[in-house]
Design a protein around this motif. Structure first.
Motif, PDB file in Angstrom:
ATOM      1  N   TRP A  18      39.644  35.900  35.974  1.00 43.12           N
ATOM      2  CA  TRP A  18      40.257  36.085  37.284  1.00 43.12           C
ATOM      3  C   TRP A  18      41.223  37.256  37.317  1.00 43.12           C
ATOM      4  O   TRP A  18      41.395  37.889  38.364  1.00 43.12           O
ATOM      5  CB  TRP A  18      40.910  34.788  37.738  1.00 43.12           C
ATOM      6  CG  TRP A  18      39.862  33.801  38.155  1.00 43.12           C
ATOM      7  CD1 TRP A  18      39.373  32.761  37.425  1.00 43.12           C
ATOM      8  CD2 TRP A  18      39.134  33.806  39.379  1.00 43.12           C
ATOM      9  NE1 TRP A  18      38.384  32.116  38.126  1.00 43.12           N
ATOM     10  CE2 TRP A  18      38.221  32.732  39.340  1.00 43.12           C
ATOM     11  CE3 TRP A  18      39.155  34.615  40.515  1.00 43.12           C
ATOM     12  CZ2 TRP A  18      37.351  32.447  40.384  1.00 43.12           C
ATOM     13  CZ3 TRP A  18      38.294  34.335  41.560  1.00 43.12           C
ATOM     14  CH2 TRP A  18      37.401  33.265  41.493  1.00 43.12           C
ATOM     15  N   LYS A  19      41.854  37.591  36.201  1.00 48.23           N
ATOM     16  CA  LYS A  19      42.723  38.779  36.172  1.00 48.23           C
ATOM     17  C   LYS A  19      41.888  40.035  36.420  1.00 48.23           C
ATOM     18  O   LYS A  19      42.297  40.934  37.158  1.00 48.23           O
ATOM     19  CB  LYS A  19      43.465  38.873  34.837  1.00 48.23           C
ATOM     20  CG  LYS A  19      44.546  37.829  34.687  1.00 48.23           C
ATOM     21  CD  LYS A  19      45.255  37.963  33.356  1.00 48.23           C
ATOM     22  CE  LYS A  19      46.280  36.843  33.200  1.00 48.23           C
ATOM     23  NZ  LYS A  19      46.936  36.888  31.889  1.00 48.23           N
ATOM     24  N   LYS A  22      40.891  40.215  40.097  1.00 49.42           N
ATOM     25  CA  LYS A  22      42.019  40.705  40.892  1.00 49.42           C
ATOM     26  C   LYS A  22      42.152  42.222  40.763  1.00 49.42           C
ATOM     27  O   LYS A  22      42.332  42.932  41.755  1.00 49.42           O
ATOM     28  CB  LYS A  22      43.293  39.997  40.448  1.00 49.42           C
ATOM     29  CG  LYS A  22      44.540  40.422  41.166  1.00 49.42           C
ATOM     30  CD  LYS A  22      44.630  39.816  42.537  1.00 49.42           C
ATOM     31  CE  LYS A  22      46.009  40.068  43.134  1.00 49.42           C
ATOM     32  NZ  LYS A  22      46.150  39.450  44.434  1.00 49.42           N
ATOM     33  N   LYS A  23      42.042  42.731  39.527  1.00 50.56           N
ATOM     34  CA  LYS A  23      42.154  44.180  39.297  1.00 50.56           C
ATOM     35  C   LYS A  23      41.038  44.959  39.982  1.00 50.56           C
ATOM     36  O   LYS A  23      41.215  46.117  40.335  1.00 50.56           O
ATOM     37  CB  LYS A  23      42.146  44.479  37.796  1.00 50.56           C
ATOM     38  CG  LYS A  23      43.432  44.118  37.110  1.00 50.56           C
ATOM     39  CD  LYS A  23      43.374  44.451  35.632  1.00 50.56           C
ATOM     40  CE  LYS A  23      44.631  43.961  34.939  1.00 50.56           C
ATOM     41  NZ  LYS A  23      44.575  44.175  33.486  1.00 50.56           N
ATOM     42  N   SER A  27      39.859  40.418  47.413  1.00 49.71           N
ATOM     43  CA  SER A  27      40.917  39.919  48.297  1.00 49.71           C
ATOM     44  C   SER A  27      40.882  38.414  48.521  1.00 49.71           C
ATOM     45  O   SER A  27      41.882  37.816  48.907  1.00 49.71           O
ATOM     46  CB  SER A  27      40.808  40.596  49.665  1.00 49.71           C
ATOM     47  OG  SER A  27      40.902  41.990  49.534  1.00 49.71           O
ATOM     48  N   ALA A  53      41.742  31.438  40.432  1.00 51.96           N
ATOM     49  CA  ALA A  53      41.983  32.319  41.577  1.00 51.96           C
ATOM     50  C   ALA A  53      43.424  32.197  42.056  1.00 51.96           C
ATOM     51  O   ALA A  53      44.113  33.211  42.267  1.00 51.96           O
ATOM     52  CB  ALA A  53      41.011  31.994  42.702  1.00 51.96           C
ATOM     53  N   VAL A  56      46.258  33.906  39.968  1.00 48.54           N
ATOM     54  CA  VAL A  56      46.431  35.359  40.077  1.00 48.54           C
ATOM     55  C   VAL A  56      46.695  35.803  41.512  1.00 48.54           C
ATOM     56  O   VAL A  56      46.727  36.992  41.807  1.00 48.54           O
ATOM     57  CB  VAL A  56      45.241  36.144  39.468  1.00 48.54           C
ATOM     58  CG1 VAL A  56      45.100  35.854  37.985  1.00 48.54           C
ATOM     59  CG2 VAL A  56      43.950  35.874  40.219  1.00 48.54           C
ATOM     60  N   ILE A  58      44.878  35.069  44.362  1.00 50.41           N
ATOM     61  CA  ILE A  58      43.721  35.292  45.234  1.00 50.41           C
ATOM     62  C   ILE A  58      43.572  34.082  46.151  1.00 50.41           C
ATOM     63  O   ILE A  58      43.401  32.963  45.678  1.00 50.41           O
ATOM     64  CB  ILE A  58      42.428  35.506  44.418  1.00 50.41           C
ATOM     65  CG1 ILE A  58      42.534  36.774  43.573  1.00 50.41           C
ATOM     66  CG2 ILE A  58      41.213  35.571  45.346  1.00 50.41           C
ATOM     67  CD1 ILE A  58      41.346  37.010  42.648  1.00 50.41           C
TER      68      ILE A  58
END
Length: 72
Positions: A18-19, A22-23, A27, A53, A56, A58
């Motif tokens: 999930w990191k 996100k990177k 969205s 999610a 991080v 999201i």
């Protein structure tokens, strides 16, 4: 207009980083909670995907995949 990226995830995606998601600029995530017509058919990755999610930052939505029983 700005691009908004979202993903639909379920057990078929395996373990998600999930990191990294996100990177990559995702969205939002739509997370499959389960399928069929009984609570026993919960998606085995549902809790991990929700927690991953949210951890991080999201935002998530959820759905339960279902099958049509008739054309009506």
């Amino acid at each position: 207009m700005a691009e908004i990226k979202g993903i639909d995830v379920s057990t078929f995606n395996g373990t998600i980083d999930w990191k990294k998601v996100k990177k990559e600029g995702v969205s939002f995530a739509i997370v499959r909670a389960g399928f069929g017509n009984t609570a026993k058919q919960r998606d085995v990755q549902f809790v991990a995907n929700m927690n991953g999610a949210l951890d991080v930052g999201i935002p998530v939505g959820v759905y339960w995949f279902n099958y049509a029983c008739s054309v009506e």
